[in-house]
Design a protein around this motif. Structure first.
Motif, PDB file in Angstrom:
ATOM      1  N   LEU A  20       0.835  -1.214   0.000  1.00 50.08           N
ATOM      2  CA  LEU A  20       0.000   0.000   0.000  1.00 50.08           C
ATOM      3  C   LEU A  20       0.869   1.263   0.000  1.00 50.08           C
ATOM      4  N   LYS A  29       3.273  11.291   8.475  1.00 50.56           N
ATOM      5  CA  LYS A  29       2.611  10.040   8.883  1.00 50.56           C
ATOM      6  C   LYS A  29       2.482   9.969  10.400  1.00 50.56           C
ATOM      7  N   LYS A  87     -10.280  -2.369   5.726  1.00 46.14           N
ATOM      8  CA  LYS A  87      -9.841  -0.984   5.524  1.00 46.14           C
ATOM      9  C   LYS A  87      -8.735  -0.908   4.478  1.00 46.14           C
ATOM     10  N   ASN A  90      -8.742   1.434   1.259  1.00 47.62           N
ATOM     11  CA  ASN A  90      -7.650   2.362   0.932  1.00 47.62           C
ATOM     12  C   ASN A  90      -7.250   2.255  -0.542  1.00 47.62           C
TER      13      ASN A  90
HETATM   14  O1  LIG Z   1       0.446   7.199   3.188  1.00 47.53           O
HETATM   15  C1  LIG Z   1      -0.580   6.673   3.619  1.00 47.53           C
HETATM   16  C2  LIG Z   1      -1.813   7.319   3.577  1.00 47.53           C
HETATM   17  C3  LIG Z   1      -2.932   6.670   4.069  1.00 47.53           C
HETATM   18  N1  LIG Z   1      -2.842   5.426   4.600  1.00 47.53           N
HETATM   19  C4  LIG Z   1      -4.027   4.726   5.111  1.00 47.53           C
HETATM   20  C5  LIG Z   1      -4.015   4.507   6.602  1.00 47.53           C
HETATM   21  C6  LIG Z   1      -5.471   4.622   7.000  1.00 47.53           C
HETATM   22  O2  LIG Z   1      -6.116   3.340   6.938  1.00 47.53           O
HETATM   23  C7  LIG Z   1      -6.082   5.542   5.966  1.00 47.53           C
HETATM   24  C8  LIG Z   1      -6.207   6.941   6.487  1.00 47.53           C
HETATM   25  O3  LIG Z   1      -6.758   7.768   5.540  1.00 47.53           O
HETATM   26  P1  LIG Z   1      -8.146   8.552   5.785  1.00 47.53           P
HETATM   27  O4  LIG Z   1      -9.207   7.453   5.866  1.00 47.53           O
HETATM   28  O5  LIG Z   1      -8.008   9.261   7.146  1.00 47.53           O
HETATM   29  O6  LIG Z   1      -8.237   9.483   4.631  1.00 47.53           O
HETATM   30  O7  LIG Z   1      -5.196   5.506   4.839  1.00 47.53           O
HETATM   31  C9  LIG Z   1      -1.623   4.785   4.641  1.00 47.53           C
HETATM   32  O8  LIG Z   1      -1.527   3.647   5.126  1.00 47.53           O
HETATM   33  N2  LIG Z   1      -0.524   5.424   4.158  1.00 47.53           N
END
Ligand SMILES: O=c1ccn([C@H]2C[C@H](O)[C@@H](COP(=O)(O)O)O2)c(=O)[nH]1
Length: 164
Positions: A17, A37, A152, A156
């Protein structure tokens, strides 16, 4: 040590990811993704804490926790802990017991995220241990966390695909 989070699987999934997101949003010159982060982690901790109101909202007569929302926020925290580890090039981590209540775990996780990103202190083991302990103290089983994390993770990816 028994853990509440299957960190090995989480790290494997997060590596893909993190790479996928970095391809969509390449790191800019001078950009510090660890700091970003770490702050993202703090906001997720605050959101999770806001669902588990009873640990700090002493002024509310009926601070009923929302378990499903809490679980969703907890797995966002799990995502960002692994993401920070990857971003920092952590090769090895060791979980240790953490003797804190839920409030201490929320506050401690934020503090450790700050120390890692801004103080450059070597506290990744403390951070990952606090988040692991938090999952259990919030009442979730390893199966609850694994299922919610996988869901989740898929969300994402679809959010990246839809330009969220
Ligand atoms: O660089 C990143 C950006 C986002 N997320 C994932 C972690 C969370 O599950 C979710 C958070 O994003 P929002 O749902 O708050 O937009 O995205 C990551 O793992 N790495």
């Amino acid at each position: 040590m028994e853990t509440n989070v299957d960190w090995q699987t989480v790290f494997q999934m997060q590596r893909k990811l993190t790479q996928h997101i970095a391809e969509n949003y390449p790191v800019q010159d001078g950009e510090d993704r660890v700091k970003k982060k770490a702050f993202a982690l703090m906001t997720e901790v605050a959101e999770c804490g806001n669902e588990e109101k009873s640990c700090f909202k002493f002024w509310k007569a009926n601070p009923i926790p929302n378990h499903e929302e809490m679980l969703e926020e907890h797995v966002d925290i799990v995502h960002f802990v692994a993401d920070i580890g990857i971003e920092m090039g952590i090769k090895d981590y060791k979980l240790k017991p953490v003797k804190e209540d839920v409030l201490g775990l929320f506050a401690g996780t934020m503090y450790l995220a700050y120390l890692l990103a801004y103080g450059k202190f070597n506290v990744f083991d403390d951070l990952i241990s606090s988040v692991d302990e938090l999952g259990g103290k919030l009442g979730f089983t390893p199966e609850d966390i694994a299922r919610a994390h996988k869901r989740k993770n898929e969300i994402n990816y679809s959010r990246q695909a839809s330009g969220y």
